[in-house]
Design an enzyme around this catalytic site. Structure first.
Site, PDB file in Angstrom:
ATOM      1  N   PHE A 149       0.841  -1.238  -0.041  1.00  0.00           N
ATOM      2  CA  PHE A 149      -0.042  -0.137   0.038  1.00  0.00           C
ATOM      3  C   PHE A 149       0.693   1.516  -0.011  1.00  0.00           C
ATOM      4  O   PHE A 149       0.392   2.181  -0.441  1.00  0.00           O
ATOM      5  CB  PHE A 149      -1.240  -0.063   1.219  1.00  0.00           C
ATOM      6  N   LYS A 173      -1.319  -6.955  -9.407  1.00  0.00           N
ATOM      7  CA  LYS A 173      -2.276  -6.951  -8.033  1.00  0.00           C
ATOM      8  C   LYS A 173      -1.813  -5.970  -7.206  1.00  0.00           C
ATOM      9  O   LYS A 173      -0.918  -6.172  -6.547  1.00  0.00           O
ATOM     10  CB  LYS A 173      -2.142  -8.275  -7.648  1.00  0.00           C
ATOM     11  N   GLU A 176      -4.757  -3.775  -1.818  1.00  0.00           N
ATOM     12  CA  GLU A 176      -6.395  -3.373  -1.692  1.00  0.00           C
ATOM     13  C   GLU A 176      -6.656  -2.199  -0.910  1.00  0.00           C
ATOM     14  O   GLU A 176      -7.795  -1.559  -0.951  1.00  0.00           O
ATOM     15  CB  GLU A 176      -7.066  -4.858  -1.114  1.00  0.00           C
ATOM     16  N   SER A 226       5.499  -6.939   3.085  1.00  0.00           N
ATOM     17  CA  SER A 226       6.154  -7.403   4.521  1.00  0.00           C
ATOM     18  C   SER A 226       6.771  -8.861   4.427  1.00  0.00           C
ATOM     19  O   SER A 226       6.427  -9.432   3.339  1.00  0.00           O
ATOM     20  CB  SER A 226       5.162  -7.549   5.700  1.00  0.00           C
ATOM     21  N   CYS A 281       9.628   1.777   3.312  1.00  0.00           N
ATOM     22  CA  CYS A 281      10.476   0.974   3.766  1.00  0.00           C
ATOM     23  C   CYS A 281      11.814   1.476   3.809  1.00  0.00           C
ATOM     24  O   CYS A 281      12.745   0.658   4.346  1.00  0.00           O
ATOM     25  CB  CYS A 281      10.636  -0.515   2.632  1.00  0.00           C
ATOM     26  N   GLU A 383       9.642  -4.534  12.684  1.00  0.00           N
ATOM     27  CA  GLU A 383       9.467  -3.276  12.274  1.00  0.00           C
ATOM     28  C   GLU A 383       8.185  -2.865  12.546  1.00  0.00           C
ATOM     29  O   GLU A 383       7.103  -3.524  12.802  1.00  0.00           O
ATOM     30  CB  GLU A 383       9.140  -3.713  10.575  1.00  0.00           C
TER      31      GLU A 383
HETATM   32  P1  NAD Z   1       1.671  -6.600   3.081  1.00  0.00           P
HETATM   33  O1  NAD Z   1       2.556  -7.688   3.139  1.00  0.00           O
HETATM   34  O2  NAD Z   1       0.554  -6.589   3.919  1.00  0.00           O
HETATM   35  O3  NAD Z   1       0.962  -6.593   1.635  1.00  0.00           O
HETATM   36  C1  NAD Z   1       1.727  -6.658   0.458  1.00  0.00           C
HETATM   37  C2  NAD Z   1       0.662  -7.496  -0.617  1.00  0.00           C
HETATM   38  O4  NAD Z   1       0.699  -8.789  -0.234  1.00  0.00           O
HETATM   39  C3  NAD Z   1      -0.376  -6.804  -1.056  1.00  0.00           C
HETATM   40  O5  NAD Z   1      -0.691  -6.636  -2.334  1.00  0.00           O
HETATM   41  C4  NAD Z   1      -1.408  -7.826  -0.171  1.00  0.00           C
HETATM   42  O6  NAD Z   1      -2.612  -7.769  -0.823  1.00  0.00           O
HETATM   43  C5  NAD Z   1      -0.810  -8.991  -0.363  1.00  0.00           C
HETATM   44  N1  NAD Z   1      -0.990 -10.063   0.713  1.00  0.00           N
HETATM   45  C6  NAD Z   1      -1.511  -9.373   2.050  1.00  0.00           C
HETATM   46  N2  NAD Z   1      -1.613 -10.424   2.910  1.00  0.00           N
HETATM   47  C7  NAD Z   1      -1.356 -11.833   2.254  1.00  0.00           C
HETATM   48  C8  NAD Z   1      -1.267 -13.085   2.472  1.00  0.00           C
HETATM   49  N3  NAD Z   1      -1.691 -13.610   3.439  1.00  0.00           N
HETATM   50  N4  NAD Z   1      -1.063 -13.845   1.409  1.00  0.00           N
HETATM   51  C9  NAD Z   1      -0.715 -13.386   0.302  1.00  0.00           C
HETATM   52  N5  NAD Z   1      -0.600 -12.142   0.007  1.00  0.00           N
HETATM   53  C10 NAD Z   1      -1.030 -11.169   0.805  1.00  0.00           C
HETATM   54  O7  NAD Z   1       2.332  -5.145   2.855  1.00  0.00           O
HETATM   55  P2  NAD Z   1       1.877  -3.609   2.965  1.00  0.00           P
HETATM   56  O8  NAD Z   1       1.368  -3.626   4.558  1.00  0.00           O
HETATM   57  O9  NAD Z   1       0.885  -3.595   1.879  1.00  0.00           O
HETATM   58  O10 NAD Z   1       3.062  -2.779   2.909  1.00  0.00           O
HETATM   59  C11 NAD Z   1       4.095  -2.463   4.044  1.00  0.00           C
HETATM   60  C12 NAD Z   1       5.338  -3.469   4.000  1.00  0.00           C
HETATM   61  O11 NAD Z   1       5.886  -3.471   2.689  1.00  0.00           O
HETATM   62  C13 NAD Z   1       6.143  -3.038   4.876  1.00  0.00           C
HETATM   63  O12 NAD Z   1       6.580  -4.355   5.625  1.00  0.00           O
HETATM   64  C14 NAD Z   1       7.298  -2.364   4.274  1.00  0.00           C
HETATM   65  O13 NAD Z   1       8.549  -2.548   4.813  1.00  0.00           O
HETATM   66  C15 NAD Z   1       7.594  -3.241   3.039  1.00  0.00           C
HETATM   67  N6  NAD Z   1       7.743  -2.700   1.799  1.00  0.00           N
HETATM   68  C16 NAD Z   1       9.028  -3.402   1.393  1.00  0.00           C
HETATM   69  C17 NAD Z   1       9.782  -2.294   0.257  1.00  0.00           C
HETATM   70  C18 NAD Z   1      11.095  -2.891  -0.186  1.00  0.00           C
HETATM   71  O14 NAD Z   1      11.504  -2.803  -1.192  1.00  0.00           O
HETATM   72  N7  NAD Z   1      11.707  -3.678   0.796  1.00  0.00           N
HETATM   73  C19 NAD Z   1       9.146  -1.359  -0.244  1.00  0.00           C
HETATM   74  C20 NAD Z   1       7.862  -0.919   0.180  1.00  0.00           C
HETATM   75  C21 NAD Z   1       7.298  -1.535   1.371  1.00  0.00           C
END
Ligand code: NAD
Length: 499
Positions: A149, A173, A176, A226, A281, A383
């Site tokens: 997000f 994808k 959401e 994450s 991040c 984090e």
């Molecule tokens: P998230 O892991 O909750 O969601 C990321 C994606 O995974 C979304 O599209 C979501 O719909 C999907 N998802 C969520 N739950 C899932 C599940 N159980 N099974 C499969 N798919 C699932 O992350 P977020 O809260 O949207 O974003 C924040 C996180 O992203 C933080 O941990 C941040 O550090 C990380 N991030 C990392 C980078 C990087 O380049 N390392 C860059 C930006 C964000």
């Protein structure tokens, strides 16, 4: 209620009804739209269109593909203000920061406009008698991107900019939580001249992600989110035979040496820790002053800088940061603050309980600052992803160097110093993927590549730049022989050698 639908080449008509997920307005706390949580049937429709469009796109010469990206860049630039407002209204980051989110994505599109050069192969003339060898980079076919997000414009563009330029079809994808900007970007790509089916958006959550990971027609998956989900995506995707890059969470440290320009370091630290409410991040949520005197001087300056921070609605041009993305996320941040207190860290500034007057329903949280945080504390090891800065005091350079090096995450790190030798030593020895020297947020420019180490990235090919081209292509190597007709007398039963 407004529906933010999939963006499919063949439309969404006739698809079975899917559960709906709320998209909040973080400034008010109200639900402003809904998004369908699709599954395998939606994905199959996207794949059918991608499959039909991709061979023709791959056969389009790279210069023409680049022209579509040029046009896309112009279209995005023409509506960057409305896109930034759309992004800010779902994410909660301030509008100027939302513009930066889009601009950093456009930087990758500009890089992708140079794809004819980036795709040039290698050639060896005369590798043997009448023999030449050449290698070329060819697209994978259909690629997919799963995005978080916190950068709903930049991260999709990191992925699809390069993937599409290389000749692939791409299925996105998005999160959401803020899905509108990705849909608009896909519409603009089509307007720019990409054939229908080359960039599609499927909406959903875990079910859609698993459908992507299992589908045999998808050759490669790029994920950012994450770490727990990144690891799941990497394991399940590679088990299904796909190429996978999966970027995860982070806990970036800022080391402040005794000789640093403290005023500059504090300005940088406060921006990097609290900008976008810490939902980056590459935020800097941990500061490590070296020596007690540095720590005390830094603490005093940090406290006045934190006291001056302005929290406001994301459309307020004077706000430093806006609300976090959901009430659930705010509650999670507050739990980590309590954990820090329970673990014995000194909570010097407590941002819990902050409410913005006139916007009491919004997901706002004030800045928090902890001193005397210790490496064994869980609130340090994990984090938080919110506006919380933790200070870990170190006695020496060596002790400071060990903290990010031994941390489970290894995305980014920064050192503030005037000493070139210390900076050079730090950059060479620190066990982290992206290093800033007097640069608080060392996100590499688009023509380099982005990627962390340890639990911040699973897989070994980074995002965008030359690594992005490697990720979205595979190499074919041709060995050709054009004999002059003289028999070479070779033994066809022995492995050929050039000697
Ligand atoms: P998230 O892991 O909750 O969601 C990321 C994606 O995974 C979304 O599209 C979501 O719909 C999907 N998802 C969520 N739950 C899932 C599940 N159980 N099974 C499969 N798919 C699932 O992350 P977020 O809260 O949207 O974003 C924040 C996180 O992203 C933080 O941990 C941040 O550090 C990380 N991030 C990392 C980078 C990087 O380049 N390392 C860059 C930006 C964000």
């Amino acid at each position: 209620m407004r529906l933010i639908d999939h963006w499919l080449a063949d439309g969404s008509e006739g698809l079975p009804p899917a559960p709906l997920s709320p998209v909040f307005d973080p400034n008010s706390g109200e639900v402003q739209a809904e998004v369908p949580l699709g599954g395998a049937d939606v994905l199959q429709r996207a794949i059918d269109s991608a499959d039909a469009a991709q061979p023709g796109w791959a056969a389009t010469n790279p210069q023409r593909r680049a022209r579509v990206l040029f046009r896309f860049k112009e279209l995005v630039e023409a509506e960057i203000d409305s896109l930034a407002r759309m992004l800010s209204a779902e994410h909660g980051k301030v509008v100027a920061d939302a513009r930066g989110d889009i601009q950093r994505g456009l930087d990758v599109i500009e890089y992708a406009c140079g794809i004819p050069h980036a795709l040039k192969g290698e050639y060896t003339q005369g590798a043997g008698p009448g023999i030449d060898v050449y290698s070329m980079r060819v697209p994978l076919g259909i690629g997919a991107g799963i995005t978080p997000f916190n950068f709903p414009a930049m991260i999709p563009m990191w992925m699809f900019g390069v993937a599409i330029a290389c000749g692939n079809a791409f299925i996105l994808k998005p999160s959401e939580k803020d899905p509108s900007v990705p849909v608009r970007l896909a519409q603009l790509m089509e307007e720019a001249g990409a054939p229908k089916g080359i960039l599609q958006v499927v909406q959903g959550g875990a079910e859609m992600v698993n459908a992507i990971l299992d589908h045999p027609a998808i050759a490669a998956v790029s994920f950012v989110g994450s770490s727990a989900i990144a690891q799941h995506v990497y394991s399940r995707g590679t088990a299904a035979g796909k190429r996978v890059q999966a970027m995860g969470g982070a806990k970036n440290h800022g080391i402040v040496m005794p000789d640093a320009d403290l005023d500059q370091a504090v300005a940088d630290l406060v921006g990097a820790a609290f900008g976008s409410a810490g939902e980056r991040c590459m935020a800097l949520p941990v500061v490590v002053p070296v020596g007690e005197a540095t720590a005390d001087a830094l603490r005093a300056r940090l406290l006045s800088a934190i006291a001056a921070l302005r929290i406001g609605v994301s459309t307020d041009p004077d706000a430093d940061y806006g609300p976090v993305v959901t009430a659930e996320h705010r509650a999670r941040i507050e739990r980590y603050i309590q954990m820090g207190v329970d673990e014995g860290a000194e909570l010097v500034v407590d941002g819990r309980g902050f409410r913005l007057q006139g916007h009491e329903g919004g997901f706002f949280i004030g800045p928090s600052f902890f001193d005397r945080v210790k490496p064994h504390m869980r609130s340090y090891q994990e984090e938080i992803f919110g506006p919380v800065l933790q200070m870990v005091r170190a006695e020496s350079f060596e002790e400071a160097l060990k903290l990010p090096s031994r941390h489970q995450y290894g995305n980014g790190v920064a050192i503030f110093t005037r000493n070139g030798h210390a900076a050079r030593e730090f950059a060479a020895r620190v066990n982290v993927g992206m290093v800033g020297i007097n640069v608080p947020i060392p996100v590499p420019v688009a023509y380099h590549s982005f990627g962390g180490w340890k639990r911040s990235a699973f897989g070994d090919i980074n995002q965008h730049g030359p690594e992005g081209v490697r990720f979205w292509t595979k190499v074919k190597t041709v060995t050709q022989r054009w004999p002059d007709g003289t028999p070479d007398g070779g033994n066809a039963f022995v492995i050929p050698t050039m000697g």
